[in-house]
Design a protein around this motif. Sequence first.
Motif, mmCIF file in Angstrom:
data_model
loop_
_atom_site.group_PDB
_atom_site.id
_atom_site.type_symbol
_atom_site.label_atom_id
_atom_site.label_comp_id
_atom_site.label_asym_id
_atom_site.label_seq_id
_atom_site.Cartn_x
_atom_site.Cartn_y
_atom_site.Cartn_z
ATOM 1 N N VAL A 175 -10.989 -1.531 0.684
ATOM 2 C CA VAL A 175 -9.453 -1.493 0.211
ATOM 3 C C VAL A 175 -9.134 0.087 -0.104
ATOM 4 O O VAL A 175 -8.198 0.452 0.502
ATOM 5 C CB VAL A 175 -9.091 -2.511 -0.742
ATOM 6 N N THR A 284 -2.560 -0.560 -2.420
ATOM 7 C CA THR A 284 -2.214 -1.798 -1.468
ATOM 8 C C THR A 284 -0.692 -1.830 -1.707
ATOM 9 O O THR A 284 0.030 -2.224 -0.560
ATOM 10 C CB THR A 284 -2.570 -2.935 -2.214
ATOM 11 N N SER A 286 0.932 -3.772 -3.142
ATOM 12 C CA SER A 286 1.132 -5.314 -3.387
ATOM 13 C C SER A 286 0.597 -5.615 -4.859
ATOM 14 O O SER A 286 -0.602 -5.458 -5.188
ATOM 15 C CB SER A 286 0.238 -5.907 -2.354
ATOM 16 N N SER A 288 0.421 -8.795 -5.689
ATOM 17 C CA SER A 288 -0.212 -10.142 -5.633
ATOM 18 C C SER A 288 -1.641 -9.658 -5.232
ATOM 19 O O SER A 288 -2.714 -10.279 -5.880
ATOM 20 C CB SER A 288 0.181 -10.936 -4.620
ATOM 21 N N ALA A 289 -2.006 -8.630 -4.588
ATOM 22 C CA ALA A 289 -3.396 -8.096 -4.174
ATOM 23 C C ALA A 289 -4.100 -7.618 -5.261
ATOM 24 O O ALA A 289 -5.120 -7.625 -5.438
ATOM 25 C CB ALA A 289 -3.202 -6.967 -2.861
ATOM 26 N N THR A 290 -3.120 -6.700 -6.038
ATOM 27 C CA THR A 290 -3.874 -6.044 -7.090
ATOM 28 C C THR A 290 -4.324 -7.245 -8.246
ATOM 29 O O THR A 290 -5.271 -7.016 -8.828
ATOM 30 C CB THR A 290 -2.564 -5.227 -7.653
ATOM 31 N N THR A 292 -5.127 -10.208 -7.735
ATOM 32 C CA THR A 292 -6.209 -10.951 -7.403
ATOM 33 C C THR A 292 -7.411 -10.312 -7.425
ATOM 34 O O THR A 292 -8.670 -10.673 -8.178
ATOM 35 C CB THR A 292 -6.102 -11.433 -5.764
ATOM 36 N N LEU A 293 -7.411 -8.842 -6.972
ATOM 37 C CA LEU A 293 -8.514 -8.170 -7.197
ATOM 38 C C LEU A 293 -9.141 -7.872 -8.440
ATOM 39 O O LEU A 293 -10.254 -8.174 -8.979
ATOM 40 C CB LEU A 293 -8.374 -6.886 -6.300
#
Length: 480
Positions: A175, A284, A286, A288-290, A292-293
Amino acid sequence: MVLQRYINLSSVVNFGVIILASWESFAVTFQFALANGGSSSMLYGSILAGFGVCAIGFSLAELASIPTVGAQYRWSANFAPFAPRFWGLVQGWLTVAAWCFTCGGPPSILANLITSLAIFNNESYVPQRWHTCLIMIATMLVPLIFNLWFRKVLDAIEITGGILHIILFVVFVIVLIVFGPRSSPEFVFETLISDVSGWNNEGVSWGLGLLTITFSLTGFDSVLHMSDEVKKVHTRVPRSIILACTVNSLMLFVFVIVLLFYMGPLDAIADAPLPLIYVLYGATGSKSATNTLVALVAVVIFCALFNIFASVSRLIWCFAKDKGLPFSHTFAYVHPTLKLPLNALILVGCIVTALSLIFLASTTAFNALISLQAFALHISYFLPVLFILIRRLRGPPPLYGPFKLGAWGIPLNVFGLCYLTYVVLWMPFPQLLPVNKDNMNYSGPIFAVVIIGALADWCINGRKRFAMPVRRYSRDVEDW
């Protein structure tokens, strides 16, 4: 009553690797190195710390091939060139205190992760101390309950955490490389920050920045304290220590390089409570991606907390069994049905709760206690390695188990001791200048209190109460 051997090979390997979770620990704490040392301290510090930790880890792995739950304090008692019972008791107090304070580390990191994510998703949210306190207690209760009644499930948790530890590392690297803004090689390899913290001295700033790296690689001895529950312990525990040190050091080094090249502008993350969130968001774009990670990083650290509870409770139990603690009979108790040191485990839960309540009263006092963990653990590694080195040089040679360093023993011992000495010298330094009651580093004074307490215990009745640990070696082929 003895403990039950139930930990298999995959679980004991994951136990050691996860409890360090080095790249994850660094990812959520690297903000402390931004003010001292910067990229130079992170990059070159990860190289120095990797070799230093491996030298110490290999030295302890050799000792671990003749395993004992007491580990450092029993080795000090058996290899000290003089006053073995004295060194055993003092080392025992030091190691137990270090690990008890360490128990408060993961809950505080998890609380910071959760509150930082709350701020990231709701900028109007202002975390209160009692929020952090309750989160710390909540994150402690689940591992405590699982250690009490669902001990066999811990194998699955350790395997899951180990798999996630590897997969998440690959995902983060990909990523950041694919989506992150690239920094210049000059920033990565030549930047030394020394004018932010107030020290204005490049050498001091680099040394203080190194502590963030060393913190991430501390605690590989945890698996030693599970020795009575590991199958084929004489070979599997040393392997676990070696893999924990080498794998985590290598992964940390790679992660540091990738992070430095793709973290983005420092101005955007320097003042954030958890810069990792904004590094990922900058890459990202995002939320949502942040989310989640970062949540998955929290899961790995949460898995490590299961192992810490198990390890520290066994250490307390063993030290109490040797009558190193007041009320030793109480904490040496093994529940006949659960087959675990019940009172010692409950004591660990009470300690984390007490630390959480201290945070509610004073963040300065809480940080002072937590800062002791790396300081005391590094010193707890020093004495047994020093004593085994003296034994090598003076003779007769010590009795070894299946894993031997051979001709590498003396060089690794010497390098490890030099590394520990260098690191420990920086640990009492305050991170910021000018020093006030809020940013003062209290680890030195608290460590002195622990040592004074241990000496007082020795003088009052410890020298009469403490039972000299006697090693018993099994020559059973299956054990070896």
